[in-house]
Design a protein around this motif. Structure first.
Motif, mmCIF file in Angstrom:
data_model
loop_
_atom_site.group_PDB
_atom_site.id
_atom_site.type_symbol
_atom_site.label_atom_id
_atom_site.label_comp_id
_atom_site.label_asym_id
_atom_site.label_seq_id
_atom_site.Cartn_x
_atom_site.Cartn_y
_atom_site.Cartn_z
ATOM 1 N N LYS A 104 33.466 56.606 41.012
ATOM 2 C CA LYS A 104 32.878 56.320 42.076
ATOM 3 C C LYS A 104 34.055 56.564 43.207
ATOM 4 O O LYS A 104 35.286 56.474 43.097
ATOM 5 C CB LYS A 104 32.339 54.805 42.247
ATOM 6 N N ARG B 71 26.197 44.945 41.665
ATOM 7 C CA ARG B 71 25.683 45.342 40.429
ATOM 8 C C ARG B 71 26.495 45.996 39.792
ATOM 9 O O ARG B 71 26.669 45.753 38.462
ATOM 10 C CB ARG B 71 24.629 46.625 40.795
ATOM 11 N N THR B 72 27.495 46.845 40.090
ATOM 12 C CA THR B 72 28.292 47.284 39.405
ATOM 13 C C THR B 72 29.987 47.138 40.131
ATOM 14 O O THR B 72 30.048 47.721 41.273
ATOM 15 C CB THR B 72 28.340 48.947 39.312
ATOM 16 N N TRP C 3 26.663 58.239 43.774
ATOM 17 C CA TRP C 3 26.074 59.149 44.569
ATOM 18 C C TRP C 3 26.349 60.620 44.555
ATOM 19 O O TRP C 3 25.811 61.476 45.028
ATOM 20 C CB TRP C 3 26.004 58.686 45.959
ATOM 21 N N ASP D 15 37.995 55.068 56.469
ATOM 22 C CA ASP D 15 39.084 54.870 55.604
ATOM 23 C C ASP D 15 39.895 55.814 55.261
ATOM 24 O O ASP D 15 40.574 56.212 54.046
ATOM 25 C CB ASP D 15 38.557 54.252 54.082
ATOM 26 N N SER E 250 31.639 51.574 50.131
ATOM 27 C CA SER E 250 32.582 51.582 51.191
ATOM 28 C C SER E 250 32.175 50.805 52.320
ATOM 29 O O SER E 250 32.766 50.243 53.086
ATOM 30 C CB SER E 250 32.718 53.265 51.550
ATOM 31 N N SER E 251 30.600 50.894 52.530
ATOM 32 C CA SER E 251 30.304 50.052 53.752
ATOM 33 C C SER E 251 30.303 48.522 53.543
ATOM 34 O O SER E 251 30.878 47.823 54.481
ATOM 35 C CB SER E 251 28.758 50.716 53.931
#
Ligand code: NAP
Length: 490
Positions: free
Chosen positions: A286, A201-202, A450, A55, A180-181
């Protein structure tokens, strides 16, 4: 290839190759590259999941010293990036200095000789003066353990450990995660699978990905007028660079939010689905997703968004926390990577028997993401807080490879046996870095990601412009380091 090289580079991915090229450019040839896989590419060798692509614009996601004039796509896919990396590797003749299928089992610093003992999977021990670890920042998959998963009769596969023999045709597939994946996987498998359940989940913020084929005219121009490609590269670079101002001053991110909401409005007419897809934290907290085909995929009849985590697996699927039951033949874990301490599984013992686990017991820390106090002559690429923010990681990799090669050059010019960042320099550097990060969107945007470790510290992002990072990595300041030459040793 020498049997006992002075320098060991670990990993034949984008980092390791760049480190090798930077050594060669300085006439340094006494190194080997160790690679546990049987080929080059690193992350672009492992992440072969359906739809795998980048990306970041291809003209930016490539080395400045090895431009490719005939990219097929503005945002290249995994096969093209992998073949680009293989091409660069071959063009520098690195095959002659690379040992494939060779995993490093442990690294131990010998205080008496100021050399590393590098134990290889075959039992051989190398004793280089210098180790350069290009082992990847997002390498160890995060594989959550779910209650009852051992009873599940279908397949569970992580996106970064893709099994090319796994045929999804006509299968009921669940994709866990929406990072992203996942946003690349879902559009790629929708229509092939019988049904796709997306387990969210989010929700995440998404911006359009303006991908298209590179035209014949553009390819011609890039080839005959390389400057024209540099213009593209510079536009991409400065667009990313300006974004960092907003990441460090979150109120400025409102413009990104509006663009993302407009994409959602345009592509998802269903208000109920739109509400489920709208995040409640600041955009950029994120890593922002880039996709123009993810939302349209969610609008398909054969794709369902499940707005809940997983409670437990059954023989035929799983039950979500909201009580919904999903039947599945294949579960794809697009659940990201373990990033808290990316060297947690490595056996690295530095000066005086200090292990990396002890050194990083309060969290990952390094100086400029490359050197670690207590670990002389050991250089990390993509180490803590050196990237992952808004700039292409290739820019960071090139800056680090240059810096590390300069450190090696300084060591040799001074006849130094040992080169180690001073603990107080590393401490002060991290104090200032974390103070700056406190205001950034990654820390203050109201999400979990992360970027943050379990103590809530951001161990990934560089808190500022990449120009500043580039400036700091031009040349090591000798005052920052302990340099021990033969005369000063014991
Ligand atoms: P990620 O961004 O960390 O996303 C992981 C997803 O899995 C999140 O949606 C997360 O939900 C979910 N998840 C984790 N554990 C879960 C659990 N136990 N149950 C349910 N859901 C769970 O991972 P990623 O998509 O693999 O991307 C990681 C990074 O790799 C990216 O940010 C990027 O830097 C890099 N990457 C880059 C590209 C590229 O095109 N350049 C492509 C792929 C990946 P929560 O949000 O609720 O935690």
């Amino acid at each position: 290839m020498t049997d006992n090289p002075e320098i060991v580079i670990v990993g034949a991915g984008l980092s390791g190759i760049c480190a090798a090229v930077n050594l060669l450019k300085r006439g340094i040839r006494d190194f080997v590259i160790l690679e546990k896989a049987d080929g080059v590419g690193g992350t672009w060798r492992y992440n072969t999941y359906p739809g795998s692509a980048c990306d970041v614009m291809s003209t930016m996601y490539s080395y400045s010293f090895a431009p490719k004039h005939d990219w097929e796509l503005m945002y290249a896919d995994q096969p093209e990036i992998r073949s680009y990396i293989e091409g660069v590797f071959d063009s520098y003749g690195l095959g002659r200095v690379t040992r494939f299928g060779t995993e490093v089992m442990s690294y131990t610093y010998d205080d008496t000789t100021d050399r590393w003992q590098v134990l290889l999977s075959g039992g051989q021990v190398l004793t280089p003066r210098v180790v350069i670890a290009g082992i990847g920042a997002l390498h160890n998959p995060n594989i959550p353990k779910f209650k009852g998963e051992e009873t599940f009769r279908g397949d569970i596969v992580h996106s970064a450990q893709w099994n090319p023999d796994l045929d999804l045709t006509g299968k009921r597939v669940a994709v866990v995660g929406v990072g992203s994946s996942a946003v690349q996987i879902v559009p790629a498998i929708a229509g092939q699978a019988e049904h796709v359940h997306v387990v969210q989940r989010t929700p995440q913020w998404v911006l359009p990905k303006p991908n298209r084929r590179v035209s014949r005219v553009e390819k011609f121009l890039f080839r005959v007028l390389p400057f024209s490609q540099k213009v593209y590269r510079n536009i991409a670079y400065w667009t990313h660079e300006l974004a960092i101002i907003a990441f460090m001053h979150p109120p400025l991110l409102k413009a990104f939010r509006l663009v993302s909401l407009r994409l959602l409005d345009k592509q998802v007419p269903d208000p109920e689905l739109r509400a489920k897809l709208t995040p409640d934290y600041t955009i950029g907290c994120k890593r922002i997703l880039l996709s123009s085909d993810y939302y349209p995929a969610l609008m398909r009849d054969d794709v369902t968004l499940l707005d809940s985590g997983i409670a437990e697996f059954t023989e035929t699927g799983f039950r979500a926390r909201n009580g919904e039951v999903v039947e599945a033949d294949v579960v794809i874990l697009a659940t990201g990577f373990a990033t808290d301490n990316r060297l947690a599984e490595e056996r690295i013992t530095g000066r005086g028997g200090l292990t990396i686990q002890e050194a990083w017991r309060d969290g990952m820390r390094a100086h400029l993401g490359t050197t670690i106090a207590g670990f002389p002559n050991f250089f990390l690429m993509m180490g803590p807080n050196s990237g992952g923010g808004s700039q292409s990681i290739l820019f960071v990799i090139e800056a680090q490879a240059h810096y590390i090669a300069e450190c090696v050059r300084v060591m040799r010019a001074r006849g130094a046996r040992s080169f180690e960042i001073r603990a107080e320099v590393e401490r002060e550097f991290n104090r200032r870095l974390h103070a700056r990060l406190a205001k950034s969107v990654w820390n203050s945007g109201g999400c979990d990601s992360w970027f943050l470790d379990r103590t809530g510290h951001n161990r990934q992002a560089w808190p500022g412009s990449s120009v500043n990072y580039w400036r700091l990595t031009r040349r090591p300041n000798e005052k920052w380091f302990h340099l021990r030459s033969p005369e000063t040793v014991r």
